[in-house]
Write a protein that holds these residues in place. Structure first.
Motif, PDB file in Angstrom:
ATOM      1  N   ASP A 111      -4.315   3.506  35.989  1.00 13.50           N
ATOM      2  CA  ASP A 111      -3.294   2.937  35.171  1.00 13.50           C
ATOM      3  C   ASP A 111      -3.665   1.323  35.082  1.00 13.50           C
ATOM      4  OD1 ASP A 111      -1.941   5.386  34.896  1.00 13.50           O
ATOM      5  OD2 ASP A 111      -0.557   5.061  36.663  1.00 13.50           O
ATOM      6  N   LEU A 112      -4.055   0.739  36.406  1.00 15.03           N
ATOM      7  CA  LEU A 112      -4.339  -0.454  36.678  1.00 15.03           C
ATOM      8  C   LEU A 112      -5.396  -0.791  35.425  1.00 15.03           C
ATOM      9  CD1 LEU A 112      -4.086  -3.301  37.736  1.00 15.03           C
ATOM     10  CD2 LEU A 112      -5.808  -2.574  39.700  1.00 15.03           C
ATOM     11  N   PHE A 113      -6.483   0.040  35.238  1.00 16.04           N
ATOM     12  CA  PHE A 113      -7.650  -0.121  34.391  1.00 16.04           C
ATOM     13  C   PHE A 113      -6.980  -0.215  32.994  1.00 16.04           C
ATOM     14  CE2 PHE A 113     -10.987   1.688  31.784  1.00 16.04           C
ATOM     15  CZ  PHE A 113     -12.025   0.899  31.911  1.00 16.04           C
ATOM     16  N   TYR A 121     -14.537  -3.519  31.754  1.00 12.66           N
ATOM     17  CA  TYR A 121     -15.627  -2.434  31.359  1.00 12.66           C
ATOM     18  C   TYR A 121     -16.686  -1.971  32.454  1.00 12.66           C
ATOM     19  CZ  TYR A 121     -19.075  -6.015  31.027  1.00 12.66           C
ATOM     20  OH  TYR A 121     -20.069  -7.453  31.335  1.00 12.66           O
ATOM     21  N   ARG A 122     -17.350  -1.057  32.298  1.00  8.99           N
ATOM     22  CA  ARG A 122     -18.399  -0.664  33.169  1.00  8.99           C
ATOM     23  C   ARG A 122     -19.674  -0.380  32.219  1.00  8.99           C
ATOM     24  NH1 ARG A 122     -19.354   3.566  36.250  1.00  8.99           N
ATOM     25  NH2 ARG A 122     -17.981   4.976  34.946  1.00  8.99           N
ATOM     26  N   LEU A 129     -22.767   1.016  27.531  1.00  9.47           N
ATOM     27  CA  LEU A 129     -21.408   0.760  27.831  1.00  9.47           C
ATOM     28  C   LEU A 129     -20.993   2.203  28.536  1.00  9.47           C
ATOM     29  CD1 LEU A 129     -20.483  -2.455  27.620  1.00  9.47           C
ATOM     30  CD2 LEU A 129     -18.592  -1.395  26.025  1.00  9.47           C
ATOM     31  N   LEU A 130     -20.413   2.354  29.684  1.00 13.23           N
ATOM     32  CA  LEU A 130     -19.665   3.369  30.152  1.00 13.23           C
ATOM     33  C   LEU A 130     -18.426   3.856  30.015  1.00 13.23           C
ATOM     34  CD1 LEU A 130     -21.741   3.490  33.661  1.00 13.23           C
ATOM     35  CD2 LEU A 130     -22.401   4.716  31.386  1.00 13.23           C
ATOM     36  N   GLU A 131     -17.672   2.608  30.015  1.00 11.02           N
ATOM     37  CA  GLU A 131     -16.369   2.935  29.661  1.00 11.02           C
ATOM     38  C   GLU A 131     -15.867   1.378  29.487  1.00 11.02           C
ATOM     39  OE1 GLU A 131     -13.654   4.556  32.474  1.00 11.02           O
ATOM     40  OE2 GLU A 131     -15.037   3.755  34.303  1.00 11.02           O
ATOM     41  N   CYS A 132     -14.820   1.424  28.652  1.00 10.20           N
ATOM     42  CA  CYS A 132     -14.066   0.057  28.853  1.00 10.20           C
ATOM     43  C   CYS A 132     -12.378   0.362  28.508  1.00 10.20           C
ATOM     44  CB  CYS A 132     -14.501  -0.789  27.642  1.00 10.20           C
ATOM     45  SG  CYS A 132     -14.299  -0.151  25.865  1.00 10.20           S
ATOM     46  N   ASN A 133     -11.596  -0.542  28.743  1.00  8.11           N
ATOM     47  CA  ASN A 133      -9.956  -0.540  28.578  1.00  8.11           C
ATOM     48  C   ASN A 133      -9.703  -0.571  27.291  1.00  8.11           C
ATOM     49  OD1 ASN A 133     -10.390  -3.159  28.880  1.00  8.11           O
ATOM     50  ND2 ASN A 133      -8.491  -3.391  30.333  1.00  8.11           N
ATOM     51  N   CYS A 149     -17.387   1.425  23.165  1.00  5.64           N
ATOM     52  CA  CYS A 149     -18.730   2.045  23.958  1.00  5.64           C
ATOM     53  C   CYS A 149     -19.699   2.443  23.094  1.00  5.64           C
ATOM     54  CB  CYS A 149     -17.916   3.240  24.766  1.00  5.64           C
ATOM     55  SG  CYS A 149     -16.890   2.513  26.006  1.00  5.64           S
ATOM     56  N   ALA A 150     -19.493   2.899  21.975  1.00  8.23           N
ATOM     57  CA  ALA A 150     -20.768   3.376  21.139  1.00  8.23           C
ATOM     58  C   ALA A 150     -21.725   1.692  20.554  1.00  8.23           C
ATOM     59  CB  ALA A 150     -20.060   3.824  19.603  1.00  8.23           C
ATOM     60  N   ALA A 151     -21.148   0.809  20.915  1.00 14.79           N
ATOM     61  CA  ALA A 151     -22.237  -0.410  20.546  1.00 14.79           C
ATOM     62  C   ALA A 151     -22.862  -0.670  22.056  1.00 14.79           C
ATOM     63  CB  ALA A 151     -21.207  -1.533  20.013  1.00 14.79           C
ATOM     64  N   PRO A 152     -24.105  -1.270  21.648  1.00 11.28           N
ATOM     65  CA  PRO A 152     -24.824  -1.663  23.029  1.00 11.28           C
ATOM     66  C   PRO A 152     -24.177  -3.143  23.406  1.00 11.28           C
ATOM     67  CG  PRO A 152     -25.945  -2.108  20.885  1.00 11.28           C
ATOM     68  CD  PRO A 152     -24.908  -1.476  20.433  1.00 11.28           C
ATOM     69  N   ALA A 153     -24.549  -3.172  24.775  1.00 10.24           N
ATOM     70  CA  ALA A 153     -23.872  -4.454  25.119  1.00 10.24           C
ATOM     71  C   ALA A 153     -24.381  -5.617  24.471  1.00 10.24           C
ATOM     72  CB  ALA A 153     -24.292  -4.335  26.759  1.00 10.24           C
TER      73      ALA A 153
END
Length: 199
Positions: A111-113, A121-122, A129-133, A149-153
């Motif tokens: 919930d905090l995320f 993000y991670r 990118l593994l995940e982002c809020n 997340c489909a885009a590169p960092a």
């Protein structure tokens, strides 16, 4: 065990007598709040506390409702069995409580995320990118976290040297605090960001 003054039973009859006694026993789990089972008053009972975290949370009780023919109808092996069952029940309850607490903790972190107004993000060190809020996706102009997340960092930086500098801090110190860089939104517009990251 024969009664005093009575003739000793034959081995077969002795085994049958104990077997009949076991069949007449009724096993029940009784809470420590004073609950009890309906039915005739037992002539003997055997209890073992159910300990959860070192605190008695219940009682495992074995009732003997038949006519008592001897000082105790319970065999030593049965006493050990009841203790073992009570210990197993206590361990199972404690394990269930720990699992529930872990699920609640994970939900709070999730919930905090999800609800954080800052972009979180991670990613892997190589830039995946593994995940982002949702806030991260919105800040960079993406409709959903999945699209972001489909885009590169590297797509989030105007100059990839900024990301290289961030990685250098992470690898050297294990964390990067207030690293300023110019980011790039999905439509190509610049955005200044202040990053805090850790390995």
């Amino acid at each position: 065990r024969p009664h005093r003054g009575a003739q000793r039973d034959q081995p077969g009859r002795e085994h049958q007598r104990h077997g009949d006694q076991r069949l007449r026993r009724r096993y029940a789990l009784e809470h420590v709040d004073g609950g009890h089972l309906p039915g005739p008053e037992p002539t003997a009972r055997l209890r073992a506390p159910i300990l959860v975290g070192g605190v008695a949370r219940g009682v495992l009780e074995v009732l003997y409702p038949g006519t008592l023919q001897e000082p105790s109808p319970f065999l030593p092996e049965e006493r050990s069995l009841i203790d073992a069952i009570a210990a197993t029940l206590g361990a199972a309850i404690e394990r269930q409580r720990m699992q529930q607490a872990l699920r609640q903790s994970e939900q709070r972190l999730r919930d905090l995320f999800e609800r954080n107004l800052a972009g979180v993000y991670r990613s892997t060190l190589d830039g995946r990118l593994l995940e982002c809020n949702p806030a991260f996706a919105r800040i960079y102009g993406y409709a959903t976290p999945a699209e972001a997340c489909a885009a590169p960092a590297s797509a989030f930086y105007f100059d990839t040297a900024d990301r290289d500098r961030l990685l250098e801090c992470l690898l050297r110190d294990g964390a990067a605090v207030n690293v300023e860089s110019r980011g790039r939104k999905r439509d190509g517009q610049p955005i200044w960001m202040l990053e805090n990251a850790s390995l």
